[in-house]
Design an enzyme around this catalytic site. Structure first.
Site, PDB file in Angstrom:
ATOM      1  N   SER A 159      -1.631  -5.492   2.756  1.00  0.00           N
ATOM      2  CA  SER A 159      -1.820  -5.086   4.150  1.00  0.00           C
ATOM      3  C   SER A 159      -1.920  -6.320   5.032  1.00  0.00           C
ATOM      4  O   SER A 159      -2.324  -7.403   4.579  1.00  0.00           O
ATOM      5  CB  SER A 159      -3.108  -4.261   4.291  1.00  0.00           C
ATOM      6  OG  SER A 159      -3.462  -4.085   5.644  1.00  0.00           O
ATOM      7  N   TYR A 172     -12.112  -4.027   3.045  1.00  0.00           N
ATOM      8  CA  TYR A 172     -10.708  -3.684   2.856  1.00  0.00           C
ATOM      9  C   TYR A 172      -9.824  -4.927   2.908  1.00  0.00           C
ATOM     10  O   TYR A 172      -8.927  -5.106   2.072  1.00  0.00           O
ATOM     11  CB  TYR A 172     -10.292  -2.684   3.938  1.00  0.00           C
ATOM     12  CG  TYR A 172      -8.864  -2.200   3.855  1.00  0.00           C
ATOM     13  CD1 TYR A 172      -8.492  -1.244   2.918  1.00  0.00           C
ATOM     14  CD2 TYR A 172      -7.893  -2.687   4.724  1.00  0.00           C
ATOM     15  CE1 TYR A 172      -7.183  -0.779   2.851  1.00  0.00           C
ATOM     16  CE2 TYR A 172      -6.582  -2.234   4.669  1.00  0.00           C
ATOM     17  CZ  TYR A 172      -6.231  -1.286   3.732  1.00  0.00           C
ATOM     18  OH  TYR A 172      -4.938  -0.835   3.674  1.00  0.00           O
TER      19      TYR A 172
END
Length: 259
Positions: A159, A172
């Site tokens: 990501s 995350y």
């Protein structure tokens, strides 16, 4: 003297490298979103698809029907890919039903948007288990067979959060950054064995996970819009077909992070 390979033979060799029809892919979290799009793109290229899911069985069966409508075999397995025993069972089931895994797409993921002060140890562990540990477990389960056959593709979904912090939280971002290290290590170790490992780092793709996050806004991106799952799947298909690209990160992010 140097032997020249006729151009026709060179073209034939290149076509064989690009042709992945008849291969078998395993996509984690393949029942919806990016994983679903990658599975469909691979199926359209002639690949048989296995995917696992944790929840939302109806989505899994609908995706299976879509893949089979393309004329490919498809197997779905409900599994928690953070648990080693379930991963072992998953891979055994896929191999029995379809054959050995040639293409692995580590897509399983979990987002939990939280403020810095709200992230607990439990949040940290769960986010890392789903977004990073699962990739380690599934890759370790399929790599031995790839090494025997001297052919394999490992595609890890990271990501933009790994590069910029993102809009979910540092737990995350940390887990997704770990995917880079995992990718680089597998790429370096397996490069001479016909196995590639690469990462895709999307940003703000129009999936349910993104659109449900109030922090995710199209105006964060230079292109001014969310990306599509098809734009990510197109990159995954390229990586599945290519035997020379390895150890790389492909940034499908609308220009948010420029490398």
């Amino acid at each position: 003297p140097c032997a020249l390979v006729p151009l026709s033979r060179q073209s034939s060799q290149r076509r064989r490298k690009l042709d992945i029809s008849g291969r078998i892919a395993l996509v984690t979290g393949g029942n919806r979103g990016i994983g679903q799009a990658i599975g469909l793109a691979l199926a359209a290229a002639g690949v048989d698809i296995a995917f696992c899911y944790h929840t939302r069985q109806d989505d899994a069966h609908a995706t299976k029907a879509s893949i089979e409508s393309l004329g490919r075999r498809c197997v779905i397995v409900q599994a928690n890919v953070t648990v080693a025993a379930e991963v072992t069972s998953l891979v055994a089931h896929v191999e029995q039903a379809l054959g050995p895994v040639d293409i692995l797409v580590n897509n399983a993921g979990l987002i939990r948007p939280q403020a810095l002060e709200d992230i607990t140890e439990l949040d940290w562990d769960e986010i890392h288990d789903v977004n990073l540990k699962s990739a380690f477990l599934v890759t370790q389960a399929v790599v031995p067979g790839m090494r025997v056959r001297r052919w394999g593709r490992i595609i890890n979904l990271s990501s933009v959060a790994a590069q910029l912090g993102g809009v979910v939280g540092f737990h995350y971002a940390s887990a997704k950054a770990g995917m880079f290290g995992l990718t680089h290590s597998y790429a370096a170790i397996l490069a001479k064995e016909g196995i590639t490992a690469n990462a895709i780092a999307p940003a703000l793709i129009a999936t349910e996970m993104v659109t449900s996050n109030p922090r995710a806004r199209p105006d964060l991106l230079p292109v001014g819009r969310f990306g599509t799952v098809a734009e990510v799947a197109d990159v995954a298909l390229t990586l599945a077909r290519n035997a020379y690209i390895t150890g790389q990160t492909y940034n499908v992010n609308g220009g948010w992070y420029m490398s």
